[in-house]
Design a protein around this motif. Structure first.
Motif: not given
Length: 414
Positions: A111-119, A274-288
Motif C-alpha cells: 500500500v502507498n501509505f501506512g496510515y491511509q492503508g490501515m484506515v 478503496r484507498s488503493q483502488m482510487f489512489a496513485k500507486s507507490l512510485p518506483m523509486p520507493m518500491v525498488k
C-alpha cells in the motif's frame, strides 16, 4: 444558522490553541541536514532522538545509491495512476512476495501509505454486522479506521486481557444476533509508551472465542524478533496473527507499507481497499528502494544488533539514574515526568538550546494532565557518547523541574 468556520476560528482545539507559542519550535519544528544522530535545529547542532530511522538506513550509502539509481531510471512519477488500473509492475509484485516470505505469511499487499492503508483495510475487513474490539491506546490510524465502521465497536483497557475478554463476551452476543464476526485489533508495539501488545495472551483467547486478529506492527518490524521479523516472532505467535501490517516508514526509512495474510484475505483487500483502488500507486523509486532495504535487514544482522546496543545503554542508564521509563520492552523509550504544559515548554526549550538535545515532547490531551513524556527513539546511528550526554542533560533538567525553575520561567513569560 452559523457560519461553518465560526467554530473553527474561535476554537483551535486542545493543541491548536498553543499554536502561537509552539509553532515552528515545539510543533512543526525544522530539523535540517542529513538524517542522522546529530542534526541542525534553530541554528545549533543537536542530538536527535525524534527520527524513526531505527536501523540507521536513511543515509546509508547503499540505500542512497539504490534510491538514486531507481529515480534516475524511472523518475518519480512511474507508475502513473491507481495500481488496479494502470499502476502495477513486476517490482511491486516482487516486493510483496519478499515481504510475505519475510513475515511468514502466504501473501502480501503493498500500500502507498501506512496510515491511509490501515484506515482503508479496517473499513474493508468488516461489515455492519461485524464487531470490532480494539486496544484503547491504539494508534490514530486504527481509531480513524474504526470510526468508519457502521457496526458495534468496543475498546478494551490497554493491554488488559481481562478487559479484552469481557468485551469479547459482549461482542460474541452481538455477533450471534447479527450473524457477524469479530475483529480484534492490537499494535505489536505501542509507539507512545514502547510496550509490546500482549499478542500471545490475545491469541490464546482464540480457543475460547471466535475472532480474527489484526496487528499493526509499525514499530516492531525490523526491530524485534529473529532477523527483525517483528513482534509476532518475538513472542512466538506469528501464526496466530490473521492480518499482519508493517510500515516502511520506521525501520525501512522509506514510504509505503504492506499487509500480509492468507492469499484469500490479501486478494479480498486488493479488490476492496478503496484507498488503493482510487489512489496513485507507490512510485518506483520507493518500491525498488524498499527491496534494497528489506535485503539489508535480511542480510545485515549487525544493524539490529547495533540498535539494541544503543537501546540497552540508554534505557539501563536512565533507570540507573532513577528515571521512570514505564513498561517499555522495545526500542521506544519514554521518560515520564510531572508538570503542566507551560513547564514542559520551558523545559524543552532549555533542553534544546542549552543542552543541545532534541526529542519529542508529549503532553495533554495525548496523555493525562500533569504528565510530560519526553519520547526518545534510539537508532543504530546513535553512539554511546550520545547516550551519555543525553542522560546527563536529563538529570540536570529533572533537578530544575523539581525545584520549580521551569514553572517560574513559564509564569514570567505569560
Amino acid at each position: 444558522m452559523k457560519d461553518l468556520f465560526e467554530r473553527i476560528i474561535r476554537d483551535k482545539g486542545p493543541l491548536g490553541k498553543w499554536a502561537k507559542q509552539a509553532e515552528g519550535y515545539y510543533v512543526f519544528p525544522k530539523l535540517e541536514g542529513e538524517i542522522s544522530n546529530r542534526m541542525e535545529f534553530n541554528g545549533k547542532k543537536v542530538i536527535t532522538w525524534s527520527i524513526n530511522d531505527y536501523l540507521g538506513l536513511a543515509n546509508h550509502p547503499e540505500v542512497r545509491k539504490a534510491d538514486a539509481e531507481a529515480a534516475a531510471e524511472y523518475g518519480m512519477a512511474y507508475p502513473m495512476g491507481a495500481r488496479m488500473m494502470s499502476g502495477h509492475t513486476k517490482y511491486h509484485e516482487q516486493l510483496e512476495k519478499e515481504c510475505a516470505e519475510f513475515v511468514a505469511k502466504e501473501a502480501a499487499y503493498l500500500v502507498n501509505f501506512g496510515y491511509q492503508g490501515m484506515v482503508s483495510a479496517i473499513d474493508a475487513l468488516v461489515s455492519k454486522n461485524d464487531v470490532i474490539v480494539y486496544d484503547v491506546d491504539s494508534h490514530a490510524c486504527i481509531i480513524d479506521g474504526v470510526r468508519l465502521h457502521h457496526g458495534k465497536r468496543f475498546t478494551y483497557q490497554h493491554n488488559n486481557i481481562e478487559s479484552l475478554e469481557k468485551n469479547l463476551q459482549r461482542a460474541t452476543k452481538i455477533a450471534n444476533d447479527t450473524n457477524g464476526g469479530i475483529l480484534v485489533i492490537s499494535e505489536g508495539v505501542f509507539g507512545m509508551r514502547g510496550e509490546q501488545g500482549k499478542l500471545k495472551e490475545i491469541i490464546a483467547l482464540k480457543d475460547k472465542y471466535n475472532f480474527r486478529l489484526l496487528v499493526d506492527d509499525a514499530h516492531g518490524f525490523g526491530t524485534l524478533g529473529e532477523g527483525g521479523r517483528g513482534t509476532g516472532f518475538e513472542q512466538g505467535v506469528q501464526d496466530g496473527i490473521d492480518v499482519y501490517f508493517a510500515t516502511f516508514a520506521k525501520s525501512m526509512a522509506g514510504i509505503g507499507a504492506f499487509f500480509a495474510a492468507d492469499k484469500d484475505i490479501i486478494q479480498y483487500l486488493q479488490y476492496n481497499m478503496r484507498s488503493q483502488m482510487f489512489a496513485k500507486s507507490l512510485p518506483m523509486p520507493m518500491v525498488k528502494g524498499a527491496l534494497k532495504r528489506l535485503d539489508m535487514i535480511r542480510t545485515m544482522p549487525e544493524l539490529k544488533n547495533k540498535l539494541w546496543k544503543v537501546v540497552n545503554a540508554l534505557q539501563n542508564g536512565l533507570k540507573e539514574k532513577g528515571f521512570n521509563i514505564g513498561k517499555t520492552n522495545t526500542c521506544v523509550t519514554p521518560v515520564f515526568l510531572e508538570g503542566d504544559i507551560p513547564e514542559a515548554m520551558a523545559m524543552v526549550n532549555d533542553l534544546r538550546e542549552n543542552y543541545r538535545i532534541f526529542c519529542s515532547i508529549v503532553v495533554y490531551p495525548v496523555i493525562p494532565k500533569g504528565l510530560i513524556i519526553l519520547r526518545l527513539i534510539p537508532t543504530a546511528a546513535h553512539t554511546l557518547e550520545d547516550v551519555h550526554e543525553t542522560i546527563e542533560a536529563f538529570s540536570a533538567i529533572r533537578t530544575k523541574l523539581e525545584k520549580g525553575i521551569y514553572k517560574r520561567i513559564a509564569a514570567s513569560m505569560e
